[in-house]
Scaffold this motif. Structure first.
Motif, PDB file in Angstrom:
ATOM      1  N   VAL A  92       0.838  -1.192   0.000  1.00 45.49           N
ATOM      2  CA  VAL A  92       0.000   0.000   0.000  1.00 45.49           C
ATOM      3  C   VAL A  92       0.882   1.254   0.000  1.00 45.49           C
ATOM      4  N   LYS A  93       0.430   2.294  -0.726  1.00 45.41           N
ATOM      5  CA  LYS A  93       1.210   3.529  -0.851  1.00 45.41           C
ATOM      6  C   LYS A  93       0.817   4.577   0.186  1.00 45.41           C
ATOM      7  N   ASP A  94      -0.387   4.497   0.726  1.00 43.01           N
ATOM      8  CA  ASP A  94      -0.854   5.460   1.714  1.00 43.01           C
ATOM      9  C   ASP A  94      -0.323   5.055   3.092  1.00 43.01           C
ATOM     10  N   LEU A  95       0.369   5.975   3.759  1.00 44.74           N
ATOM     11  CA  LEU A  95       0.994   5.636   5.036  1.00 44.74           C
ATOM     12  C   LEU A  95      -0.031   5.391   6.134  1.00 44.74           C
ATOM     13  N   MET A  96      -1.158   6.095   6.114  1.00 42.94           N
ATOM     14  CA  MET A  96      -2.196   5.857   7.114  1.00 42.94           C
ATOM     15  C   MET A  96      -2.801   4.468   6.925  1.00 42.94           C
ATOM     16  N   ALA A  97      -3.034   4.082   5.681  1.00 45.78           N
ATOM     17  CA  ALA A  97      -3.548   2.736   5.407  1.00 45.78           C
ATOM     18  C   ALA A  97      -2.538   1.678   5.838  1.00 45.78           C
ATOM     19  N   ALA A  98      -1.256   1.962   5.626  1.00 47.53           N
ATOM     20  CA  ALA A  98      -0.224   1.014   6.055  1.00 47.53           C
ATOM     21  C   ALA A  98      -0.210   0.871   7.576  1.00 47.53           C
ATOM     22  N   ALA A  99      -0.427   1.979   8.286  1.00 50.74           N
ATOM     23  CA  ALA A  99      -0.474   1.909   9.751  1.00 50.74           C
ATOM     24  C   ALA A  99      -1.672   1.094  10.219  1.00 50.74           C
ATOM     25  N   ILE A 100      -2.797   1.257   9.552  1.00 52.00           N
ATOM     26  CA  ILE A 100      -4.004   0.514   9.939  1.00 52.00           C
ATOM     27  C   ILE A 100      -3.850  -0.967   9.612  1.00 52.00           C
ATOM     28  N   VAL A 101      -3.281  -1.278   8.456  1.00 53.42           N
ATOM     29  CA  VAL A 101      -3.068  -2.688   8.097  1.00 53.42           C
ATOM     30  C   VAL A 101      -2.054  -3.330   9.034  1.00 53.42           C
ATOM     31  N   THR A 102      -1.048  -2.574   9.450  1.00 53.04           N
ATOM     32  CA  THR A 102      -0.085  -3.094  10.419  1.00 53.04           C
ATOM     33  C   THR A 102      -0.751  -3.360  11.761  1.00 53.04           C
ATOM     34  N   SER A 103      -1.701  -2.510  12.137  1.00 53.13           N
ATOM     35  CA  SER A 103      -2.459  -2.749  13.366  1.00 53.13           C
ATOM     36  C   SER A 103      -3.297  -4.014  13.252  1.00 53.13           C
ATOM     37  N   THR A 152      -1.556  -5.228  23.522  1.00 59.02           N
ATOM     38  CA  THR A 152      -1.293  -3.939  24.154  1.00 59.02           C
ATOM     39  C   THR A 152      -0.231  -3.151  23.396  1.00 59.02           C
ATOM     40  N   VAL A 153       0.883  -3.788  23.142  1.00 57.59           N
ATOM     41  CA  VAL A 153       2.013  -3.083  22.534  1.00 57.59           C
ATOM     42  C   VAL A 153       1.877  -3.015  21.018  1.00 57.59           C
ATOM     43  N   GLY A 154       1.617  -4.155  20.386  1.00 54.91           N
ATOM     44  CA  GLY A 154       1.605  -4.197  18.921  1.00 54.91           C
ATOM     45  C   GLY A 154       0.413  -3.521  18.307  1.00 54.91           C
ATOM     46  N   ALA A 155      -0.774  -3.861  18.777  1.00 53.87           N
ATOM     47  CA  ALA A 155      -1.981  -3.289  18.167  1.00 53.87           C
ATOM     48  C   ALA A 155      -2.381  -1.973  18.812  1.00 53.87           C
ATOM     49  N   GLY A 156      -1.951  -1.717  20.036  1.00 56.22           N
ATOM     50  CA  GLY A 156      -2.385  -0.502  20.715  1.00 56.22           C
ATOM     51  C   GLY A 156      -1.395   0.634  20.628  1.00 56.22           C
ATOM     52  N   VAL A 157      -0.305   0.514  21.339  1.00 54.37           N
ATOM     53  CA  VAL A 157       0.649   1.617  21.468  1.00 54.37           C
ATOM     54  C   VAL A 157       1.342   1.915  20.137  1.00 54.37           C
ATOM     55  N   SER A 158       1.747   0.882  19.429  1.00 54.02           N
ATOM     56  CA  SER A 158       2.435   1.100  18.155  1.00 54.02           C
ATOM     57  C   SER A 158       1.536   1.800  17.141  1.00 54.02           C
ATOM     58  N   THR A 159       0.265   1.446  17.127  1.00 54.70           N
ATOM     59  CA  THR A 159      -0.661   2.089  16.193  1.00 54.70           C
ATOM     60  C   THR A 159      -0.822   3.571  16.517  1.00 54.70           C
ATOM     61  N   VAL A 160      -0.899   3.894  17.789  1.00 58.28           N
ATOM     62  CA  VAL A 160      -1.004   5.300  18.184  1.00 58.28           C
ATOM     63  C   VAL A 160       0.245   6.064  17.738  1.00 58.28           C
ATOM     64  N   PHE A 161       1.425   5.480  17.931  1.00 57.39           N
ATOM     65  CA  PHE A 161       2.664   6.138  17.500  1.00 57.39           C
ATOM     66  C   PHE A 161       2.721   6.271  15.978  1.00 57.39           C
ATOM     67  N   PHE A 162       2.294   5.248  15.239  1.00 60.78           N
ATOM     68  CA  PHE A 162       2.301   5.322  13.775  1.00 60.78           C
ATOM     69  C   PHE A 162       1.361   6.412  13.278  1.00 60.78           C
ATOM     70  N   VAL A 163       0.165   6.467  13.840  1.00 62.50           N
ATOM     71  CA  VAL A 163      -0.810   7.470  13.399  1.00 62.50           C
ATOM     72  C   VAL A 163      -0.323   8.878  13.752  1.00 62.50           C
ATOM     73  N   ALA A 164       0.255   9.043  14.925  1.00 61.60           N
ATOM     74  CA  ALA A 164       0.798  10.355  15.301  1.00 61.60           C
ATOM     75  C   ALA A 164       1.937  10.757  14.389  1.00 61.60           C
ATOM     76  N   THR A 165       2.759   9.807  13.997  1.00 59.58           N
ATOM     77  CA  THR A 165       3.864  10.106  13.086  1.00 59.58           C
ATOM     78  C   THR A 165       3.355  10.472  11.704  1.00 59.58           C
ATOM     79  N   VAL A 166       2.328   9.783  11.220  1.00 60.21           N
ATOM     80  CA  VAL A 166       1.774  10.095   9.898  1.00 60.21           C
ATOM     81  C   VAL A 166       1.182  11.494   9.899  1.00 60.21           C
ATOM     82  N   PHE A 167       0.558  11.910  11.002  1.00 64.85           N
ATOM     83  CA  PHE A 167      -0.001  13.258  11.057  1.00 64.85           C
ATOM     84  C   PHE A 167       1.093  14.326  11.079  1.00 64.85           C
ATOM     85  N   GLN A 168       2.297  13.984  11.514  1.00 61.62           N
ATOM     86  CA  GLN A 168       3.400  14.941  11.543  1.00 61.62           C
ATOM     87  C   GLN A 168       4.166  14.981  10.222  1.00 61.62           C
ATOM     88  N   THR A 169       3.925  14.015   9.330  1.00 61.03           N
ATOM     89  CA  THR A 169       4.638  13.965   8.052  1.00 61.03           C
ATOM     90  C   THR A 169       3.623  13.994   6.923  1.00 61.03           C
TER      91      THR A 169
END
Length: 80
Positions: free
Chosen positions: A22-33, A57-74
């Protein structure tokens, strides 16, 4: 007879391929979750409930929050 772990493992493979293609980073973060959630489900089916809880907790929760926050900053789309 197809068991639940084979179905979950097949979905994990599809999520991994989808996250890589996938080329969309938000979609990639959601698929990774979703990938992490399916790993959690597979671990629970295999009987490792404590590891599954940690993965949820770590993989689906915290990491997804960090990925989404990073995508919003880039930028959301890749340039290639």
């Amino acid at each position: 007879m197809i068991t639940l772990d084979i179905i979950v493992f097949t979905l994990i493979i599809f999520c991994a391929i989808g996250a890589l293609t996938v080329k969309d980073l938000m979609a990639a973060a959601i698929v990774t979750s979703a990938y992490s959630f399916l790993i959690c489900l597979l671990l629970a089916v295999m009987g490792a409930v404590d590891v599954a809880f940690t993965e949820a907790t770590v993989g689906a929760g915290v990491s997804t929050v960090f990925f989404v926050a990073t995508v919003f900053q880039t930028t959301r789309r890749t340039k290639d």
